[in-house]
Design an enzyme around this catalytic site. Structure first.
Site, PDB file in Angstrom:
ATOM      1  N   LEU A  99      -0.486  -2.151  -2.550  1.00 39.34           N
ATOM      2  CA  LEU A  99       0.631  -2.944  -3.079  1.00 39.34           C
ATOM      3  C   LEU A  99       0.844  -4.068  -2.075  1.00 39.34           C
ATOM      4  O   LEU A  99       0.669  -3.853  -0.859  1.00 39.34           O
ATOM      5  CB  LEU A  99       1.908  -2.099  -3.175  1.00 39.34           C
ATOM      6  CG  LEU A  99       1.966  -1.031  -4.275  1.00 39.34           C
ATOM      7  CD1 LEU A  99       3.280  -0.242  -4.181  1.00 39.34           C
ATOM      8  CD2 LEU A  99       1.846  -1.659  -5.663  1.00 39.34           C
ATOM      9  N   ASP A 100       1.241  -5.236  -2.548  1.00 40.36           N
ATOM     10  CA  ASP A 100       1.566  -6.323  -1.616  1.00 40.36           C
ATOM     11  C   ASP A 100       2.681  -5.861  -0.686  1.00 40.36           C
ATOM     12  O   ASP A 100       3.502  -5.020  -1.071  1.00 40.36           O
ATOM     13  CB  ASP A 100       2.087  -7.550  -2.377  1.00 40.36           C
ATOM     14  CG  ASP A 100       1.093  -8.066  -3.397  1.00 40.36           C
ATOM     15  OD1 ASP A 100      -0.112  -7.862  -3.208  1.00 40.36           O
ATOM     16  OD2 ASP A 100       1.555  -8.665  -4.390  1.00 40.36           O
ATOM     17  N   ALA A 101       2.745  -6.471   0.493  1.00 42.57           N
ATOM     18  CA  ALA A 101       3.796  -6.080   1.451  1.00 42.57           C
ATOM     19  C   ALA A 101       5.183  -6.225   0.827  1.00 42.57           C
ATOM     20  O   ALA A 101       6.074  -5.400   1.055  1.00 42.57           O
ATOM     21  CB  ALA A 101       3.682  -6.922   2.719  1.00 42.57           C
ATOM     22  N   THR A 103       5.932  -5.974  -2.364  1.00 38.50           N
ATOM     23  CA  THR A 103       6.116  -5.142  -3.554  1.00 38.50           C
ATOM     24  C   THR A 103       6.651  -3.776  -3.126  1.00 38.50           C
ATOM     25  O   THR A 103       6.230  -3.241  -2.096  1.00 38.50           O
ATOM     26  CB  THR A 103       4.775  -4.949  -4.302  1.00 38.50           C
ATOM     27  OG1 THR A 103       4.277  -6.231  -4.679  1.00 38.50           O
ATOM     28  CG2 THR A 103       4.937  -4.088  -5.539  1.00 38.50           C
ATOM     29  N   ARG A 184       1.987 -10.852 -10.203  1.00 43.93           N
ATOM     30  CA  ARG A 184       2.628 -12.116  -9.794  1.00 43.93           C
ATOM     31  C   ARG A 184       1.889 -13.309 -10.393  1.00 43.93           C
ATOM     32  O   ARG A 184       2.502 -14.256 -10.905  1.00 43.93           O
ATOM     33  CB  ARG A 184       2.623 -12.236  -8.253  1.00 43.93           C
ATOM     34  CG  ARG A 184       3.542 -11.249  -7.579  1.00 43.93           C
ATOM     35  CD  ARG A 184       3.374 -11.274  -6.057  1.00 43.93           C
ATOM     36  NE  ARG A 184       3.838 -10.027  -5.493  1.00 43.93           N
ATOM     37  CZ  ARG A 184       5.103  -9.751  -5.196  1.00 43.93           C
ATOM     38  NH1 ARG A 184       6.031 -10.663  -5.362  1.00 43.93           N
ATOM     39  NH2 ARG A 184       5.435  -8.578  -4.718  1.00 43.93           N
TER      40      ARG A 184
END
Ligand code: URA
Length: 236
Positions: A99-101, A103, A184
């Site tokens: 997961l993105d930082a 998110t 995104r």
């Protein structure tokens, strides 16, 4: 598998320490002391350390509600906190996918490399559901249809997805792919910006009531359900 590797995989010791154990005569295979770390063994070989039977390391799978600012790599070059540090375990755990930082939400951690590979392999297309807070908050039916049918990104058109507006400015999107920053970028492609993104489901698992930063070990039944998903979802 080499005896030293077998011991390391079983969680007995690091590869080096296992080699020392073997050299010092503490390890038997089928009742005989073996000092060769390269001896070929498997789960049926009756490997013992100090007479205690060594089995394959028990597999663990945890669900974590990842807070924002925590990275989902095993280690971060910028010293940011990692998901692995949030789940104390005797085992060496790895995140299942990323997961993105920024998110938040559901991420799995496990020491079961095979399960992790299956769950993240594009071939199995495990569905993942996200709740995205977007701006501007007015999302047209046309935008939703585009998200569902596929939008053109710089790495190609996206596969069919589910997308619905939960309330003003909040979308629920389910994708079966796992490209970098995919949700995104999809939302941006239809003219909106994601201001918050949370993963609420991964395959059959839901985030449920897990609080931010909290984790729980999955039950055997839940792990079984995950394995089934990984094994049965066909390629489109
Ligand atoms: N899509 C994104 O854009 N970010 C994530 O972290 C996961 C899916």
């Amino acid at each position: 598998m080499r005896l030293a590797k077998f011991l390391a995989h079983s969680g007995v010791a690091s590869r080096r320490a296992a080699e020392r154990m073997i050299a010092s005569g503490r390890v038997t295979v089928a009742g005989e002391v073996v000092t060769d770390p390269a001896r070929d063994v498997d789960e049926n070989s009756d490997v013992r350390v100090d007479a205690a039977r060594v089995g394959p390391e028990s597999r663990e799978v945890f669900a974590l509600n990842k807070p924002a600012g925590v990275v989902s790599t095993a280690r971060d070059t910028h010293g940011r906190p990692t998901v692995v540090a949030l789940v104390p375990s005797e085992r060496r755990l790895y995140p299942v996918g990323r997961l993105d930082a920024d998110t938040t939400g559901l991420i799995l951690l496990t020491n079961d490399g095979e399960l992790a590979n299956q769950l993240t392999h594009p071939r199995y297309e495990v569905p993942k559901t996200y709740v995205a807070t977007v701006e501007p908050g007015r999302v047209s039916e046309r935008d939703l249809r585009l998200l569902r049918d596929g939008v053109e990104l710089d790495d190609g058109i996206t596969s069919p997805a589910s997308a619905r507006q939960v309330r003003f400015g909040v979308l629920e999107i389910t994708i079966a792919e796992g490209r970098k920053r995919q949700v995104r970028r999809m939302v941006e492609a239809v003219g909106h910006r994601v201001v918050a993104l949370e993963r609420v489901a991964f395959g059959p698992l839901r985030l449920g009531g897990l609080g931010s930063g909290e984790h729980r070990r999955l039950s055997a039944a839940e792990v079984e359900r995950l394995r089934k998903v990984a094994a049965t979802i066909p390629r489109r």
